[in-house]
Scaffold this motif. Sequence first.
Motif, PDB file in Angstrom:
ATOM      1  N   ARG A  53      -0.673  -2.397  -3.569  1.00 17.88           N
ATOM      2  CA  ARG A  53      -0.418  -2.712  -1.690  1.00 17.88           C
ATOM      3  C   ARG A  53      -1.492  -3.917  -1.769  1.00 17.88           C
ATOM      4  O   ARG A  53      -2.393  -4.031  -1.621  1.00 17.88           O
ATOM      5  N   PRO A  54      -1.404  -4.940  -2.938  1.00 22.06           N
ATOM      6  CA  PRO A  54      -2.454  -5.901  -3.737  1.00 22.06           C
ATOM      7  C   PRO A  54      -2.418  -6.457  -2.286  1.00 22.06           C
ATOM      8  O   PRO A  54      -3.630  -7.251  -2.042  1.00 22.06           O
ATOM      9  N   LYS A  55      -1.653  -6.369  -1.272  1.00 23.19           N
ATOM     10  CA  LYS A  55      -1.840  -7.748   0.610  1.00 23.19           C
ATOM     11  C   LYS A  55      -3.064  -7.181   0.930  1.00 23.19           C
ATOM     12  O   LYS A  55      -4.406  -7.591   1.710  1.00 23.19           O
ATOM     13  N   GLU A  56      -2.901  -5.582   0.875  1.00 24.51           N
ATOM     14  CA  GLU A  56      -4.226  -5.073   1.607  1.00 24.51           C
ATOM     15  C   GLU A  56      -5.926  -5.327   0.585  1.00 24.51           C
ATOM     16  O   GLU A  56      -6.756  -5.501   1.109  1.00 24.51           O
ATOM     17  N   ARG A  57      -5.087  -5.098  -0.569  1.00 29.42           N
ATOM     18  CA  ARG A  57      -6.008  -5.274  -1.528  1.00 29.42           C
ATOM     19  C   ARG A  57      -7.177  -6.852  -1.014  1.00 29.42           C
ATOM     20  O   ARG A  57      -8.648  -6.942  -1.138  1.00 29.42           O
ATOM     21  N   TRP A  62     -11.375 -10.586   0.926  1.00 30.11           N
ATOM     22  CA  TRP A  62     -11.699 -11.769   2.376  1.00 30.11           C
ATOM     23  C   TRP A  62     -12.878 -11.052   3.189  1.00 30.11           C
ATOM     24  O   TRP A  62     -13.359 -12.058   3.557  1.00 30.11           O
ATOM     25  N   ARG A  63     -12.483  -9.790   4.116  1.00 35.57           N
ATOM     26  CA  ARG A  63     -13.205  -9.255   4.283  1.00 35.57           C
ATOM     27  C   ARG A  63     -14.623  -9.142   3.991  1.00 35.57           C
ATOM     28  O   ARG A  63     -15.773  -9.062   3.868  1.00 35.57           O
ATOM     29  N   HIS A  64     -15.191  -8.870   2.750  1.00 39.32           N
ATOM     30  CA  HIS A  64     -16.501  -7.732   2.347  1.00 39.32           C
ATOM     31  C   HIS A  64     -16.837  -8.494   0.833  1.00 39.32           C
ATOM     32  O   HIS A  64     -18.118  -8.666   0.416  1.00 39.32           O
ATOM     33  N   ALA A  65     -15.751  -9.515   0.310  1.00 40.33           N
ATOM     34  CA  ALA A  65     -16.490 -10.410  -0.646  1.00 40.33           C
ATOM     35  C   ALA A  65     -16.829 -11.471  -0.081  1.00 40.33           C
ATOM     36  O   ALA A  65     -18.558 -11.903  -0.649  1.00 40.33           O
ATOM     37  N   VAL A  66     -15.416 -12.381  -0.109  1.00 40.03           N
ATOM     38  CA  VAL A  66     -16.184 -13.958   1.242  1.00 40.03           C
ATOM     39  C   VAL A  66     -16.357 -13.753   2.796  1.00 40.03           C
ATOM     40  O   VAL A  66     -17.539 -14.538   2.984  1.00 40.03           O
ATOM     41  N   ALA A 254     -10.607  -0.972  -4.707  1.00 39.84           N
ATOM     42  CA  ALA A 254     -11.094  -0.921  -3.931  1.00 39.84           C
ATOM     43  C   ALA A 254      -9.904   0.564  -3.795  1.00 39.84           C
ATOM     44  O   ALA A 254      -8.626   0.334  -4.425  1.00 39.84           O
ATOM     45  N   ASN A 255     -10.785   1.568  -4.017  1.00 37.25           N
ATOM     46  CA  ASN A 255     -10.013   3.223  -3.479  1.00 37.25           C
ATOM     47  C   ASN A 255      -9.679   2.884  -1.794  1.00 37.25           C
ATOM     48  O   ASN A 255     -10.340   3.133  -1.244  1.00 37.25           O
ATOM     49  N   LEU A 256      -8.293   2.692  -1.707  1.00 36.77           N
ATOM     50  CA  LEU A 256      -7.405   2.324  -0.364  1.00 36.77           C
ATOM     51  C   LEU A 256      -6.874   3.616   0.121  1.00 36.77           C
ATOM     52  O   LEU A 256      -6.824   4.128   0.986  1.00 36.77           O
TER      53      LEU A 256
END
Lengths: 717, 264
Positions: A53-57, A62-66, A254-256
Amino acid sequence: MMPAEATREIFWNVPFPWLMYVLLVPTVVVGGWGLYRRLRLWRTGGPAMRWDRPKERLALVWRHAVGQGRTLRRAYSSGRASSSSSVFHLLITVGFVVLTMATTVVMLDHDFGTRIMRGGFYLFFQSLTVDLFGALVLVGIGIAMIRRWLQKPSRLVFTDEASAILIAIFVVAASGFLVEGWRIAATHDPWGPWSPIGYLIAQGSLAVAEPSTLTTAHAVVWWGHCVVTFAFLAWAPYTKLAHVVTAPLNIFFANLDGHAASLRPMDFEADDDATLGVDDLTKMTWKDLLDLDSCTECGRCTAACPAHTAGKSLSPRDIVLGLRDLMHDGAETLLAAPQDDTDNAPALPILQQTGALSAESLWQCTTCAACMEVCPVYIEQLPKILDVRRYLTMEEAEMPPSMADAMTSLERRGHPYPGTRLSRIDWTDGLDVPVMSELDDPGEVDVLLWVGCATALIERNHSVVRSLAQLLQHAGVSFAILGREERCNGDAARRMGNEFLFETMARKNQALLERYGVEKIVTPCPHCFNTFKNDYPTVGGDYHVEHHSSFLAKLVDDGRIQSTQAAEHNVTFHDPCYLGRYNREFDAPRQLVQISTHGRTPEMEQSRENSFCCGGGGGLSFTEEPAEQRVNRQRASQALATGASVVGTGCPFCMTMLEDGVAAVTGDLPSDDAAAKIPADSMPADSMPATRMPAKRMIVKDIAELLWDATEASPDT
Amino acid sequence: MNILVCLKQILDPDIPARDFRIDPERREAVRGSADLVTNIFCENALETALQLKDAHDGMITVLSHGSEEAEDVLRKALAMKADEAALVLDDDAAQADPLQAARVLAAAARKLGSFDVIMVGRESGDWGVGQTGGLLAEELGVPFIALVEHLDVDEGKLRIRRQTDTGTEIFEVTPPVVISITNSENNLPRIPKTRDVMKSYRKPLTTIAVADLSLTPSSDSYFRLVEISVPEKETRCELVEGHNLEQRIDAFAHRVAEIANTTR
């Protein structure tokens, strides 16, 4: 004379500019080695599937690092939101991003022949914007310095490294401003005012020094700035600043699947001699090791940890840091050829006699997952704790005595309550509840009501399941129970580390459920709910399972249950960890609370995903703890602080933990009578002031009880 | 030291009273949803044996007389680190009285080898007769010491401490001997490691059909079960009255005396 186009001369007044390129080589080599030495340690870890699931990753990155989503969340400490500590981080990060962009522009123009750095772009971006964002870095560093050196919040780790990082960033940013200011002063830069901070420094310096002096000073400080910055870049990967790289990586991997499925599945058939559980750092996965290098020592996990807050020695932060040090101190061992796994002593033993990595601390974890919820970089503390518990339970048979009793009872009797005099069907007295084994055609039943050990075998919870059964009957739901055939579905065993027992129990239960053709399960226990929903699929069981809150909420939505006699009391809802944090069900129980009362429904300071555990998860409800270190008392105080007279919940463990907690805090004896009269509200709903007065008395009610009391069919009125 | 520990599987004595039922016809408890467990005193005996082995080395064989399900008891004992296990398969084992059980165990013990110490639990948690140990010793023709709480090996002799009503007695015995073990704080059964539980299922287990023990059927048992029933318990609540505490205490005392007289 005013130049036609705004810009500045790159490398103005810099002697030997080529030397900078030479210095870049050791900087990249040393810094790169700093990162590579971490990478090669991670690569020694065991397998973990984190490429799907690379897109989710990427979205998560984007949300939590950037976007720093979790960094910017309010942190909680001892039940209170702590002052926003994340602002400084945002200022420094954003500032450095802009400063890096400016350096890139310089590089492009000077080394790649572009002509970007001129005109309006030069004035608005390269001068004004960059100047202001540079100032933000200084402001951020200032806040960070005040926090670290003056306020000293206990969740931080006070190391020389951390202080040196702050000083280094300050020196880099401040020297940059000096270079800029003295260049403006010495060159009488007509565009100087576009760099307000630099311009101020220029004006100030000209007041005390000759331009020629400043020219010399510029050359010296330019080189100082360059050397310090390069040294900083080379050094950073060896410090917790490596998180600039490791944090986005860790978030990507992360563990999705959330907390619930985060326990590593075990294969008891495959490898006879592999150690059960983890007692050895060399047996961790690469993701476990990456976790360790991602830690920024921010301490949110420990501040959020209910056991730690209650005064126990458990500290998720120190577990991670302890393992991190073990990893780096044992780098040679990790990099040596893998040993074969038969009966060898652990190469890098994890368990210590005392401290964060002692068995004592690891047994204090309620598995509430608050640590994982707050970690800005998605470190998975909980699976590490449980991996060691698995080792202790399965390889050493070492666990707190009361947990051992519960475990033995689970093995023998399928429930964790040795010595109970209650049977699984006592609660049905006087109600006509169908039992699967007594039905002609169990397959006809729509829903299995899975009661759960804590509901059936703790008398206080009988009223909960009686309310639930009567609501289901009232709504015309076709349901049945397993009665005496019901056995624990394994949550307690799994969280106490006995995966083998869990699997044995899961297999037996699956066979039983298959016999009755069960497809849909409703349960008033979030632990049973989570186990069916997230744990059973990993051992081959797939059911449609609902917690009673969402099932009842649907019945209400469909008009099959109506609240006709809502009460007047004020209710605050306590989110059970396994319902809320684990399974993200926050709204259904609140909806039920809302329709059950006309009173207020104040929220506790820590609610929903920030909920504070009752203290009963992870097998802890079976243990006796020192009174002054009980998590349930902390939570009871938080509930009382809302001024509500009722704390609603949806979990049989929370029920007893909170009742005991409230009783201890208010000095009340716990009520024997499940249908206890709700005490008069400490103040009427409409006159509740903005500053809440703590309630003096409080009772605990399950949402099923609240709803049943509020329905017309309830005989209580 | 060669040790034999006899283990009995019984109906879980910890089931709620409400779930306990009996079959008056067959004169036995109904299994119902209750689980089968190892008799706790037998586990105390096994734990005592394991401690003896830990301290002095030795070999522990566990023996059970029961149905196929009794294998669980033996597997668990193997998981606790007993060395060998044997099951005398007998579907009527549950009906056996202490003498019959002792004869079966004695025959099986002879078949399995020679033992220095044979340990049994003080009594079983179902019938609580507490005589199998003594009868077993009689069958084997060796001494018997009951209610032992601790034993140690000293130059080939056993030092045995037993509980009595008035204190403790210390014996010195030369094996072979049969002893019955009572529970003490020092012989709480250990919890097996999961690894050993897993391994226990791969260990060999000797099965002996009761018919192969060539016991002569005998009708000379001293023990006959006539009737069983669950005692009925009745609870009533009565409040005594009085104007003050003294009167109420008086009334209470009178009432207690009355009841005591009527039930005498």
